[in-house]
Design a protein around this motif. Structure first.
Motif, PDB file in Angstrom:
ATOM      1  N   SER A  37      54.448  23.074  43.089  1.00 23.96           N
ATOM      2  CA  SER A  37      54.123  23.801  44.317  1.00 23.96           C
ATOM      3  C   SER A  37      54.147  25.293  44.002  1.00 23.96           C
ATOM      4  O   SER A  37      54.856  25.738  43.084  1.00 23.96           O
ATOM      5  N   ALA A  38      53.376  26.061  44.771  1.00 17.32           N
ATOM      6  CA  ALA A  38      53.317  27.499  44.545  1.00 17.32           C
ATOM      7  C   ALA A  38      52.894  28.199  45.823  1.00 17.32           C
ATOM      8  O   ALA A  38      52.304  27.586  46.721  1.00 17.32           O
ATOM      9  N   THR A  39      53.216  29.494  45.897  1.00 17.85           N
ATOM     10  CA  THR A  39      52.761  30.349  46.988  1.00 17.85           C
ATOM     11  C   THR A  39      52.225  31.640  46.368  1.00 17.85           C
ATOM     12  O   THR A  39      52.860  32.217  45.483  1.00 17.85           O
ATOM     13  N   VAL A  40      51.071  32.077  46.853  1.00 14.38           N
ATOM     14  CA  VAL A  40      50.436  33.302  46.352  1.00 14.38           C
ATOM     15  C   VAL A  40      50.121  34.198  47.540  1.00 14.38           C
ATOM     16  O   VAL A  40      49.530  33.742  48.529  1.00 14.38           O
ATOM     17  N   ALA A  41      50.527  35.470  47.467  1.00 14.68           N
ATOM     18  CA  ALA A  41      50.151  36.455  48.480  1.00 14.68           C
ATOM     19  C   ALA A  41      48.828  37.096  48.050  1.00 14.68           C
ATOM     20  O   ALA A  41      48.706  37.554  46.908  1.00 14.68           O
ATOM     21  N   LEU A  42      47.861  37.143  48.969  1.00 11.60           N
ATOM     22  CA  LEU A  42      46.586  37.775  48.604  1.00 11.60           C
ATOM     23  C   LEU A  42      46.699  39.290  48.566  1.00 11.60           C
ATOM     24  O   LEU A  42      45.864  39.947  47.948  1.00 11.60           O
ATOM     25  N   GLN A  43      47.705  39.862  49.207  1.00  8.33           N
ATOM     26  CA  GLN A  43      47.988  41.267  48.941  1.00  8.33           C
ATOM     27  C   GLN A  43      48.667  41.345  47.576  1.00  8.33           C
ATOM     28  O   GLN A  43      49.776  40.865  47.380  1.00  8.33           O
ATOM     29  N   GLY A  44      47.983  41.914  46.620  1.00  5.51           N
ATOM     30  CA  GLY A  44      48.543  42.066  45.287  1.00  5.51           C
ATOM     31  C   GLY A  44      48.205  40.947  44.325  1.00  5.51           C
ATOM     32  O   GLY A  44      48.611  41.002  43.162  1.00  5.51           O
ATOM     33  N   GLY A  45      47.497  39.890  44.781  1.00  2.29           N
ATOM     34  CA  GLY A  45      47.272  38.753  43.886  1.00  2.29           C
ATOM     35  C   GLY A  45      48.598  38.248  43.341  1.00  2.29           C
ATOM     36  O   GLY A  45      48.736  37.929  42.165  1.00  2.29           O
ATOM     37  N   HIS A  46      49.595  38.141  44.207  1.00  2.00           N
ATOM     38  CA  HIS A  46      51.017  38.086  43.854  1.00  2.00           C
ATOM     39  C   HIS A  46      51.540  36.649  43.941  1.00  2.00           C
ATOM     40  O   HIS A  46      51.684  36.097  45.038  1.00  2.00           O
ATOM     41  N   VAL A  47      51.818  36.039  42.792  1.00  2.00           N
ATOM     42  CA  VAL A  47      52.461  34.721  42.793  1.00  2.00           C
ATOM     43  C   VAL A  47      53.922  34.914  43.202  1.00  2.00           C
ATOM     44  O   VAL A  47      54.695  35.572  42.513  1.00  2.00           O
ATOM     45  N   MET A  48      54.303  34.316  44.342  1.00  2.00           N
ATOM     46  CA  MET A  48      55.646  34.492  44.884  1.00  2.00           C
ATOM     47  C   MET A  48      56.573  33.350  44.508  1.00  2.00           C
ATOM     48  O   MET A  48      57.792  33.541  44.394  1.00  2.00           O
ATOM     49  N   GLY A  71      50.444  47.323  52.344  1.00  2.00           N
ATOM     50  CA  GLY A  71      50.617  48.489  51.496  1.00  2.00           C
ATOM     51  C   GLY A  71      51.956  48.614  50.805  1.00  2.00           C
ATOM     52  O   GLY A  71      52.212  49.606  50.123  1.00  2.00           O
ATOM     53  N   ARG A  72      52.836  47.602  50.946  1.00  2.00           N
ATOM     54  CA  ARG A  72      54.138  47.625  50.291  1.00  2.00           C
ATOM     55  C   ARG A  72      54.253  46.418  49.367  1.00  2.00           C
ATOM     56  O   ARG A  72      53.783  45.323  49.689  1.00  2.00           O
ATOM     57  N   SER A  73      54.901  46.615  48.233  1.00  2.00           N
ATOM     58  CA  SER A  73      55.029  45.527  47.271  1.00  2.00           C
ATOM     59  C   SER A  73      56.101  44.542  47.698  1.00  2.00           C
ATOM     60  O   SER A  73      57.023  44.883  48.443  1.00  2.00           O
ATOM     61  N   ILE A  74      55.985  43.301  47.223  1.00  2.00           N
ATOM     62  CA  ILE A  74      56.932  42.227  47.521  1.00  2.00           C
ATOM     63  C   ILE A  74      57.949  42.155  46.390  1.00  2.00           C
ATOM     64  O   ILE A  74      57.579  42.110  45.214  1.00  2.00           O
ATOM     65  N   ALA A 100      47.493  47.878  42.100  1.00  2.00           N
ATOM     66  CA  ALA A 100      46.987  46.507  42.216  1.00  2.00           C
ATOM     67  C   ALA A 100      47.910  45.625  43.047  1.00  2.00           C
ATOM     68  O   ALA A 100      47.450  44.707  43.734  1.00  2.00           O
ATOM     69  N   ARG A 101      49.225  45.884  43.011  1.00  2.00           N
ATOM     70  CA  ARG A 101      50.187  45.010  43.703  1.00  2.00           C
ATOM     71  C   ARG A 101      50.273  45.272  45.200  1.00  2.00           C
ATOM     72  O   ARG A 101      50.986  44.550  45.912  1.00  2.00           O
ATOM     73  N   VAL A 102      49.559  46.290  45.709  1.00  2.00           N
ATOM     74  CA  VAL A 102      49.599  46.571  47.152  1.00  2.00           C
ATOM     75  C   VAL A 102      48.205  46.552  47.780  1.00  2.00           C
ATOM     76  O   VAL A 102      48.037  46.933  48.936  1.00  2.00           O
ATOM     77  N   ILE A 103      47.207  46.094  47.031  1.00  2.00           N
ATOM     78  CA  ILE A 103      45.818  46.073  47.499  1.00  2.00           C
ATOM     79  C   ILE A 103      45.416  44.627  47.819  1.00  2.00           C
ATOM     80  O   ILE A 103      45.831  43.705  47.118  1.00  2.00           O
ATOM     81  N   PRO A 104      44.599  44.396  48.861  1.00  2.00           N
ATOM     82  CA  PRO A 104      44.143  43.029  49.139  1.00  2.00           C
ATOM     83  C   PRO A 104      43.267  42.485  48.007  1.00  2.00           C
ATOM     84  O   PRO A 104      42.471  43.217  47.413  1.00  2.00           O
TER      85      PRO A 104
END
Length: 306
Positions: A37-48, A71-74, A100-104
């Protein structure tokens, strides 16, 4: 902890892939397949979040106080540092570790691989922020393979008429039982720049162990790194290619207490950052019409495995 609270506007966009929004309008992907299982935030292309079905614990650490704000990093997971690592070389007002980590980002493709893993292809969108901070033409994309292993490919294409240089990193937060009781191998005999000691340079002797704040950039580092975690009876192996730098970081208690998004008082003890990167003198020059791809892959092994 997985950020699925207030999941609105759920849409299935591929096999086992659901896109949803939170109360702030940020978009996320939830991925479930036979392996993980995985979760990805599209802000930042961020694998959470990423957890193989065979694993008792998540592999990635995510702060209970992480910010989910435009506009804020996770804090946690795998923030993407690009197109520079650390402070901007000439303008300190620009976002540390790049934008890159704060852009859609947007989803270009989803697919299921022959081994049952889920593959996502994302691309960073262009905004006023990106145009201001990086004026030349480029394409920046990320491929994520989610299965029994987690593989990430960061792809920078130079669409300009001249070469340009980038710094980059997968700023990965790993979930560990206790940072004081783990060690990291694979960095022996490498030169490092020690931020805690004013960027003094030294050589790593033996495995890396932790008993205080630790922030080192290991140069010309191409080997696998392995996190040995007796508390969770596992090893986390970090394999990479086209990455010549490894950064290892833990804030320790005093610094963590000054960071509002680091979670509860001792939450920092449950994480270590081991980052696949190209930074400092290992920064990369990309020539016109060429694509540079940095790859990292994470896998689990039993602790007693040789």
């Amino acid at each position: 902890m997985i950020h699925t609270q207030h999941a609105n506007n759920k849409t299935e966009i591929g096999a086992g892939i659901v896109q949803y929004e939170d109360e702030n309008g940020l978009k996320f992907l939830s991925i479930e397949n036979a392996h993980a299982s995985a979760t990805v935030a599209l802000q930042g292309g961020h694998v959470m979040h990423w957890q193989p079905k065979s694993a008792a614990q998540p592999v990635l650490w995510l702060s209970s106080n992480a910010r989910y704000t435009e506009g804020r990093s996770i804090r946690g997971g795998i923030p993407i540092c690009w197109p520079w690592f650390g402070a901007h070389p000439t303008d300190s007002s620009y976002c540390p570790h790049g934008f890159a980590r704060v852009i859609p980002w947007k989803v270009l493709e989803t697919s299921t691989l022959a081994n049952g893993a889920t593959r996502l292809l994302l691309e960073m969108t262009h905004t006023d922020v990106t145009e201001k901070q990086l004026s030349y033409a480029y394409r920046f994309a990320l491929a994520i393979n989610i299965g029994e292993t987690l593989r990430l490919e960061m792809m920078t294409t130079n669409l300009a008429g001249h070469p340009f240089m980038i710094g980059e990193a997968f700023h990965t937060y790993f979930n560990v039982s206790d940072v004081e009781n783990i060690q990291v191998t694979g960095l022996e005999n490498l030169v490092f720049s020690d931020k805690v000691a004013g960027y003094e340079r030294n050589v790593q002797h033996g495995p890396v162990k932790f008993n205080s704040e630790f922030d080192r950039v290991y140069l010309n580092s191409r080997r696998d790194c392995v996190i040995h975690d007796a508390g969770y009876s596992r090893k986390i192996r970090v394999t990479k290619s086209c990455s010549h730098t490894t950064i290892v970081w833990t804030p320790w208690g005093e610094k963590a207490s000054q960071m509002a998004d680091m979670g509860a008082s001792n939450e920092w003890r449950k994480m270590i950052c081991v980052e696949s990167a190209n930074a400092m003198e290992n920064s990369v020059t990309i020539y016109p019409n060429e694509t540079h791809t940095m790859v990292t892959e994470y896998s689990l092994e039993a602790l007693n495995k040789v």
